[in-house]
Design a protein around this motif. Structure first.
Motif, PDB file in Angstrom:
ATOM      1  N   TRP A   6       0.848  -1.189   0.000  1.00 43.57           N
ATOM      2  CA  TRP A   6       0.000   0.000   0.000  1.00 43.57           C
ATOM      3  C   TRP A   6       0.880   1.234   0.000  1.00 43.57           C
ATOM      4  O   TRP A   6       1.924   1.289   0.657  1.00 43.57           O
ATOM      5  CB  TRP A   6      -0.941  -0.015   1.202  1.00 43.57           C
ATOM      6  N   ALA A   7       0.459   2.228  -0.772  1.00 35.88           N
ATOM      7  CA  ALA A   7       1.269   3.423  -0.964  1.00 35.88           C
ATOM      8  C   ALA A   7       0.371   4.645  -1.006  1.00 35.88           C
ATOM      9  O   ALA A   7      -0.828   4.551  -1.320  1.00 35.88           O
ATOM     10  CB  ALA A   7       2.065   3.313  -2.262  1.00 35.88           C
ATOM     11  N   VAL A   8       0.955   5.811  -0.693  1.00 41.66           N
ATOM     12  CA  VAL A   8       0.244   7.082  -0.827  1.00 41.66           C
ATOM     13  C   VAL A   8       1.065   8.018  -1.696  1.00 41.66           C
ATOM     14  O   VAL A   8       2.292   7.920  -1.763  1.00 41.66           O
ATOM     15  CB  VAL A   8      -0.039   7.752   0.539  1.00 41.66           C
ATOM     16  N   ILE A  24       4.998  11.185   7.467  1.00 39.78           N
ATOM     17  CA  ILE A  24       5.773  10.204   6.711  1.00 39.78           C
ATOM     18  C   ILE A  24       6.451   9.215   7.651  1.00 39.78           C
ATOM     19  O   ILE A  24       6.491   8.006   7.387  1.00 39.78           O
ATOM     20  CB  ILE A  24       6.775  10.915   5.787  1.00 39.78           C
ATOM     21  N   GLU A  25       6.954   9.703   8.766  1.00 38.00           N
ATOM     22  CA  GLU A  25       7.546   8.803   9.752  1.00 38.00           C
ATOM     23  C   GLU A  25       6.546   7.785  10.270  1.00 38.00           C
ATOM     24  O   GLU A  25       6.902   6.644  10.598  1.00 38.00           O
ATOM     25  CB  GLU A  25       8.119   9.613  10.918  1.00 38.00           C
ATOM     26  N   ALA A  26       5.258   8.174  10.312  1.00 34.47           N
ATOM     27  CA  ALA A  26       4.220   7.299  10.872  1.00 34.47           C
ATOM     28  C   ALA A  26       3.640   6.316   9.862  1.00 34.47           C
ATOM     29  O   ALA A  26       2.930   5.379  10.252  1.00 34.47           O
ATOM     30  CB  ALA A  26       3.090   8.160  11.444  1.00 34.47           C
ATOM     31  N   LEU A  27       3.911   6.502   8.572  1.00 35.40           N
ATOM     32  CA  LEU A  27       3.225   5.704   7.554  1.00 35.40           C
ATOM     33  C   LEU A  27       3.398   4.195   7.709  1.00 35.40           C
ATOM     34  O   LEU A  27       2.421   3.450   7.545  1.00 35.40           O
ATOM     35  CB  LEU A  27       3.653   6.149   6.152  1.00 35.40           C
ATOM     36  N   PRO A  28       4.583   3.658   8.008  1.00 37.10           N
ATOM     37  CA  PRO A  28       4.671   2.204   8.164  1.00 37.10           C
ATOM     38  C   PRO A  28       3.731   1.665   9.244  1.00 37.10           C
ATOM     39  O   PRO A  28       3.151   0.590   9.080  1.00 37.10           O
ATOM     40  CB  PRO A  28       6.148   1.981   8.526  1.00 37.10           C
ATOM     41  N   GLY A  29       3.561   2.413  10.324  1.00 37.36           N
ATOM     42  CA  GLY A  29       2.642   1.986  11.367  1.00 37.36           C
ATOM     43  C   GLY A  29       1.190   2.047  10.955  1.00 37.36           C
ATOM     44  O   GLY A  29       0.328   1.406  11.581  1.00 37.36           O
ATOM     45  N   LEU A  30       0.893   2.806   9.909  1.00 36.31           N
ATOM     46  CA  LEU A  30      -0.474   2.885   9.379  1.00 36.31           C
ATOM     47  C   LEU A  30      -0.716   1.851   8.283  1.00 36.31           C
ATOM     48  O   LEU A  30      -1.818   1.806   7.718  1.00 36.31           O
ATOM     49  CB  LEU A  30      -0.735   4.287   8.816  1.00 36.31           C
ATOM     50  N   GLY A  31       0.290   1.043   7.967  1.00 34.12           N
ATOM     51  CA  GLY A  31       0.128  -0.022   6.977  1.00 34.12           C
ATOM     52  C   GLY A  31       0.612   0.317   5.586  1.00 34.12           C
ATOM     53  O   GLY A  31       0.328  -0.415   4.634  1.00 34.12           O
ATOM     54  N   TYR A  32       1.381   1.399   5.434  1.00 32.23           N
ATOM     55  CA  TYR A  32       1.852   1.823   4.112  1.00 32.23           C
ATOM     56  C   TYR A  32       3.336   1.511   3.951  1.00 32.23           C
ATOM     57  O   TYR A  32       4.148   1.797   4.841  1.00 32.23           O
ATOM     58  CB  TYR A  32       1.576   3.313   3.896  1.00 32.23           C
ATOM     59  N   ALA A  33       3.677   0.932   2.801  1.00 34.06           N
ATOM     60  CA  ALA A  33       5.048   0.497   2.542  1.00 34.06           C
ATOM     61  C   ALA A  33       5.830   1.476   1.678  1.00 34.06           C
ATOM     62  O   ALA A  33       7.067   1.456   1.685  1.00 34.06           O
ATOM     63  CB  ALA A  33       5.040  -0.874   1.863  1.00 34.06           C
ATOM     64  N   ASP A  34       5.125   2.319   0.903  1.00 36.61           N
ATOM     65  CA  ASP A  34       5.791   3.165  -0.091  1.00 36.61           C
ATOM     66  C   ASP A  34       5.140   4.533  -0.153  1.00 36.61           C
ATOM     67  O   ASP A  34       3.942   4.697   0.140  1.00 36.61           O
ATOM     68  CB  ASP A  34       5.707   2.531  -1.489  1.00 36.61           C
ATOM     69  N   VAL A  35       5.921   5.509  -0.622  1.00 36.45           N
ATOM     70  CA  VAL A  35       5.387   6.810  -1.026  1.00 36.45           C
ATOM     71  C   VAL A  35       5.781   7.050  -2.473  1.00 36.45           C
ATOM     72  O   VAL A  35       6.859   6.645  -2.913  1.00 36.45           O
ATOM     73  CB  VAL A  35       5.870   7.963  -0.131  1.00 36.45           C
ATOM     74  N   VAL A  61      10.236   4.205  -2.279  1.00 35.56           N
ATOM     75  CA  VAL A  61       9.839   5.429  -2.962  1.00 35.56           C
ATOM     76  C   VAL A  61       9.645   5.137  -4.449  1.00 35.56           C
ATOM     77  O   VAL A  61      10.320   4.277  -5.021  1.00 35.56           O
ATOM     78  CB  VAL A  61      10.871   6.561  -2.769  1.00 35.56           C
ATOM     79  N   GLY A  62       8.726   5.871  -5.075  1.00 36.03           N
ATOM     80  CA  GLY A  62       8.465   5.634  -6.486  1.00 36.03           C
ATOM     81  C   GLY A  62       7.907   6.857  -7.177  1.00 36.03           C
ATOM     82  O   GLY A  62       7.303   7.729  -6.547  1.00 36.03           O
ATOM     83  N   THR A  63       8.113   6.933  -8.481  1.00 30.61           N
ATOM     84  CA  THR A  63       7.526   7.997  -9.295  1.00 30.61           C
ATOM     85  C   THR A  63       6.435   7.399 -10.158  1.00 30.61           C
ATOM     86  O   THR A  63       6.637   6.392 -10.814  1.00 30.61           O
ATOM     87  CB  THR A  63       8.577   8.669 -10.193  1.00 30.61           C
ATOM     88  N   GLY A  64       5.293   8.068 -10.152  1.00 30.79           N
ATOM     89  CA  GLY A  64       4.169   7.513 -10.902  1.00 30.79           C
ATOM     90  C   GLY A  64       3.358   8.566 -11.643  1.00 30.79           C
ATOM     91  O   GLY A  64       2.256   8.831 -11.243  1.00 30.79           O
ATOM     92  N   VAL A  65       3.889   9.185 -12.689  1.00 25.44           N
ATOM     93  CA  VAL A  65       5.144   8.905 -13.381  1.00 25.44           C
ATOM     94  C   VAL A  65       5.855  10.213 -13.676  1.00 25.44           C
ATOM     95  O   VAL A  65       5.296  11.293 -13.487  1.00 25.44           O
ATOM     96  CB  VAL A  65       4.929   8.154 -14.731  1.00 25.44           C
TER      97      VAL A  65
END
Length: 329
Positions: A6-8, A24-35, A61-65
Motif C-alpha cells: 500500500w502506498a500514498v 511520513i515517519e508514521a506511515l509504516p505503522g499505518l500499513g503503508y510500505a511506499d510513497v 519510494v516511487g515515481t508515478g510517473v
C-alpha cells in the motif's frame, strides 16, 4: 496471491511539504510500505521522495510517473542513481509519455514518437543503471560517451505508465512492470487480462484517486474538474475508447473540443465520475478500494484529494489513511 503493498501519493492534502515529516515517519505503522509522486503540474517528483527517504528509511519510494520528454535520458539516470543511493528501501522509477499539454504547452518540447521515446529511454536506463558505459544512437535520441557511476546495491526498478495493450506489453517485457490509472474496478479486469499472468518479479501498480468525504457535491465537483481535463487528453481518450466508454464520453469530448473545459467536466455521467473518483466516508471508500485488490496487482497507490473535513481538521489525516487501507490486504 502476493501481498499488496500500500502506498500514498505525495504531497498529502492540507499541509506544506516541509510539514510532512511526522506523517511520513508514521506511515509504516499505518500499513503503508511506499510513497510515490507524479510530475506534470504542481511540484517536481524527486524532491519529495528524497525528503521521504531521509525522514523514514523504512519506506520505498516511487515515481508515478515522470515524463521521458522533459528530462534528458542521462539526467534521469543520474537522478535515479542518486535516489537509489539515498533510499534504504526499494526505488521504483515510473516513466511515462505524459501528454502534449505538459510536454509541449508547458515545456515547449515536441511530443514526437512517444512510445518509441519511452522504449528507448528504458533500454538506455537498463544499461546505464547497471553501471555500463553507453555510446549509442537510439531511434529517438543519442547518448555519446556516458560513463555512469557504479550501480547501486539495490538498483531501481523501471516501470511504465501503461494504459493500452502495447504499453502494457512493453512494461512487462522490457521494463520491470506497469502502473495504470484513471479506470474503474471493472476496467482493471480488462487491463489485467491483457497483461496475462504476471511474470515473476514484475510489478502491476494501480493508482486510485480517493476523495474521502460524505459531501458528494464537493467530491463530484473536484472529480469533474480533474476528469473533465484528463479524460480529454489523447492517451486517455484512446484508453477509454479501448475500454468501450467512448459513447458515454461523446458529449464531454465535444464540449472540450469547443473550448469549454468546465462544461466538459459537468457533462460526465455521475456514475462514471464515482467510479474513477472514489468518494464517501473513509469506510465507504475502503470498501470501494478493496474492489481493486485482484490477483496480479502488486501495489495500490492512493492519491488522496483534499476534502472539507481534512482541510478544517474535522478528520485527522493519519486516521483517514489507516481507515482507507482494506483490513488484512
Amino acid at each position: 496471491m502476493t501481498a499488496i503493498r500500500w502506498a500514498v501519493n505525495l504531497p498529502l492534502p492540507g499541509r506544506a511539504l516541509r510539514d510532512h515529516r511526522e506523517l511520513i515517519e508514521a506511515l509504516p505503522g499505518l500499513g503503508y510500505a511506499d510513497v510515490w509522486t507524479g510530475e506534470g503540474g504542481g511540484i517536481d517528483a524527486f524532491t519529495p521522495l528524497a525528503a521521504a527517504a531521509a525522514w523514514q528509511p523504512a519506506l520505498g519510494v516511487g515515481t508515478g510517473v515522470v515524463p521521458v520528454f522533459t528530462r534528458g535520458p542521462v539526467v534521469l539516470a543520474q537522478t535515479a542513481a542518486a535516489l537509489s543511493e539515498l533510499a534504504a528501501e526499494r526505488v521504483m522509477l515510473g516513466l511515462g509519455t505524459s501528454v502534449p499539454a505538459h510536454v509541449t504547452a508547458l515545456n515547449d518540447i515536441p511530443f514526437a514518437k512517444p512510445v518509441a521515446r519511452l522504449r528507448d529511454t528504458v533500454r538506455f536506463l537498463k544499461t546505464a543503471l547497471r553501471g555500463d558505459p553507453v555510446d549509442e544512437e537510439y531511434e529517438t535520441f543519442a547518448v555519446r560517451g556516458y560513463r555512469p557511476p557504479p550501480p547501486a546495491v539495490r538498483p531501481p526498478k523501471i516501470i511504465l505508465g501503461a494504459l493500452r495493450p502495447r504499453m502494457v506489453r512493453l512494461g512487462l517485457t522490457e521494463g520491470d512492470g506497469v502502473i495504470t490509472n484513471v479506470l474503474g474496478a471493472g476496467d482493471l479486469e480488462r487491463v489485467l487480462a491483457e497483461a496475462g499472468p504476471r511474470p515473476p518479479d514484475k510489478e502491476i501498480v494501480v493508482k486510485l484517486f480517493v476523495c474521502p468525504t460524505e459531501d458528494a457535491a464537493h467530491a463530484r465537483r473536484t472529480g469533474r474538474a480533474f476528469l473533465g481535463w484528463i479524460l480529454n487528453q489523447a492517451p486517455y481518450r484512446a484508453f477509454h475508447d479501448w475500454l468501450g466508454h467512448g459513447d458515454r464520453l461523446a458529449e464531454s469530448r465535444a464540449l472540450y473540443d469547443s473550448g469549454d473545459g468546465t462544461a466538459a467536466g459537468l457533462a460526465l455521467p455521475d456514475d462514471f465520475v464515482d467510479a474513477l473518483w472514489i468518494h464517501g466516508s473513509p469506510d465507504q471508500c475502503r470498501r470501494q478500494i478493496a474492489r481493486f485488490v485482484r490477483p496480479g496487482v502488486t501495489s495500490v497507490l492512493l492519491f488522496v484529494a483534499p476534502t472539507p473535513e481534512l482541510l478544517t481538521g474535522r478528520h485527522a489525516l493519519p486516521d483517514v489513511l489507516a481507515r482507507l487501507r482494506p483490513d488484512g490486504a
